[in-house]
Scaffold this motif. Structure first.
Motif, PDB file in Angstrom:
ATOM      1  N   HIS A  86      39.507 -51.281  37.859  1.00 57.19           N
ATOM      2  CA  HIS A  86      39.421 -52.364  36.891  1.00 57.19           C
ATOM      3  C   HIS A  86      40.296 -51.529  35.971  1.00 57.19           C
ATOM      4  O   HIS A  86      39.046 -50.890  35.053  1.00 57.19           O
ATOM      5  CB  HIS A  86      38.153 -53.087  36.057  1.00 57.19           C
TER       6      HIS A  86
ATOM      7  N   ASP B 278      45.618 -69.926  39.069  1.00 57.62           N
ATOM      8  CA  ASP B 278      45.826 -71.068  39.094  1.00 57.62           C
ATOM      9  C   ASP B 278      45.194 -71.423  40.263  1.00 57.62           C
ATOM     10  O   ASP B 278      45.090 -72.589  40.802  1.00 57.62           O
ATOM     11  CB  ASP B 278      47.217 -70.982  39.619  1.00 57.62           C
TER      12      ASP B 278
ATOM     13  N   TYR C 293      44.921 -59.935  43.709  1.00 55.99           N
ATOM     14  CA  TYR C 293      46.162 -59.167  42.761  1.00 55.99           C
ATOM     15  C   TYR C 293      45.779 -57.607  42.840  1.00 55.99           C
ATOM     16  O   TYR C 293      46.762 -57.439  43.058  1.00 55.99           O
ATOM     17  CB  TYR C 293      46.314 -60.394  41.688  1.00 55.99           C
TER      18      TYR C 293
ATOM     19  N   ARG D 253      50.159 -59.377  28.965  1.00 53.64           N
ATOM     20  CA  ARG D 253      49.458 -59.811  30.017  1.00 53.64           C
ATOM     21  C   ARG D 253      49.608 -61.492  29.553  1.00 53.64           C
ATOM     22  O   ARG D 253      49.896 -61.849  30.530  1.00 53.64           O
ATOM     23  CB  ARG D 253      47.806 -59.365  30.753  1.00 53.64           C
TER      24      ARG D 253
HETATM   25  O1   DC Z   1      41.318 -61.941  36.401  1.00 52.96           O
HETATM   26  P1   DC Z   1      42.549 -60.822  36.212  1.00 52.96           P
HETATM   27  O2   DC Z   1      42.403 -60.239  34.997  1.00 52.96           O
HETATM   28  O3   DC Z   1      41.252 -59.645  37.333  1.00 52.96           O
HETATM   29  O4   DC Z   1      43.690 -61.139  36.734  1.00 52.96           O
HETATM   30  C1   DC Z   1      44.768 -59.460  37.019  1.00 52.96           C
HETATM   31  C2   DC Z   1      45.935 -60.409  37.227  1.00 52.96           C
HETATM   32  O5   DC Z   1      45.687 -60.912  38.389  1.00 52.96           O
HETATM   33  C3   DC Z   1      46.130 -61.172  36.369  1.00 52.96           C
HETATM   34  O6   DC Z   1      46.510 -60.113  34.563  1.00 52.96           O
HETATM   35  C4   DC Z   1      46.936 -61.986  36.605  1.00 52.96           C
HETATM   36  C5   DC Z   1      47.026 -62.236  37.918  1.00 52.96           C
HETATM   37  N1   DC Z   1      45.902 -63.532  39.266  1.00 52.96           N
HETATM   38  C6   DC Z   1      46.988 -64.439  39.106  1.00 52.96           C
HETATM   39  O7   DC Z   1      48.054 -64.303  38.367  1.00 52.96           O
HETATM   40  N2   DC Z   1      45.970 -65.498  40.041  1.00 52.96           N
HETATM   41  C7   DC Z   1      44.907 -65.449  39.891  1.00 52.96           C
HETATM   42  N3   DC Z   1      44.307 -66.432  40.613  1.00 52.96           N
HETATM   43  C8   DC Z   1      43.877 -64.517  39.049  1.00 52.96           C
HETATM   44  C9   DC Z   1      44.346 -63.461  38.444  1.00 52.96           C
END
Ligand code: DC
Length: 212
Positions: free
Chosen positions: A73, A113, A35, A158
């Motif tokens: 990041h 998810d 993402y 978030r």
């Molecule tokens: O895990 P992360 O913080 O790197 O994820 C970044 C964003 O991506 C998070 O705010 C929501 C989205 N995300 C998502 O909706 N579904 C996922 N399986 C993984 C991340």
């Protein structure tokens, strides 16, 4: 074997996922990076249709062939990725990619998810929880120069976006084991999760023997 790890931002999913993947000899997939890479592509003005995301076996991630792993990041990409993750067409494409990667591998996959949508038949589903305050403190240990209040507010924003989006909101699967990590060290969480996986594998073996 498929292990799904879900939970809110900065709950410790990546540290746990990497440890479980090492312990059980599985491929480790961080879906958040996908993402984030799409968000980076869109902020660079690339249209969604032209964005191609690929990964290598070391978990490095490529946006149209460029290794962007070390650009993902940042506070800007934290927020941009959670916005991009509300778009159904983005989720559809990335879920398909995640399922393709998981097919034919023993895998530990972490995200939001995984247990509910991507791998609903995963052998073990873990949902990590921790208070926003604890997660803000952990995030500050990972990244230099952050302000606590700002980090906390970003995590809360978030959480709200990840949990209220229409498609695949962040929710534990009904059969997920919830681990609250507020009062636990990473070592304790890892050892609890390893025990859970071993117990689940014993049950799976026992029921397979029962069927023979
Ligand atoms: O895990 P992360 O913080 O790197 O994820 C970044 C964003 O991506 C998070 O705010 C929501 C989205 N995300 C998502 O909706 N579904 C996922 N399986 C993984 C991340």
């Amino acid at each position: 074997m498929q292990i799904a790890i879900d939970g809110p931002a900065a709950a410790g999913k990546t540290s746990l996922g990497r440890a479980l993947a090492d312990h059980f000899g599985c491929l480790f997939v961080e879906t958040g990076k996908m993402y984030r890479a799409v968000a980076l592509g869109l902020t660079r003005g690339i249209s969604l249709d032209e964005i191609e995301i690929t990964l290598d076996e070391n978990g490095r991630i490529f946006l149209n062939g460029e290794d962007v792993t070390d650009l993902l990041h940042t506070p800007e990409m934290d927020q941009a990725s959670s916005r991009v993750a509300t778009l159904p067409e983005v989720r559809e494409r990335l879920v398909a990619l995640q399922r393709r990667i998981a097919a034919g591998h023993d895998v530990v996959m972490e995200g939001r998810d995984i247990g509910t949508v991507v791998l609903p038949n995963a052998d073990v589903k873990i949902f990590l929880q921790a208070s926003p305050q604890e997660r803000a403190r952990r995030r500050m240990q990972e990244r230099d120069g952050l302000d606590y209040e700002e980090t906390l507010q970003e995590i809360i924003a978030r959480d709200a976006r990840d949990s209220t989006r229409k498609v695949s909101p962040l929710n534990p699967a009904p059969d997920a084991i919830i681990i609250d990590t507020d009062q636990k060290s990473l070592t304790e969480v890892i050892s609890e999760a390893i025990d859970l996986v071993k117990e689940r594998l014993r049950k799976v073996d026992a029921s397979a023997e029962g069927r023979m």
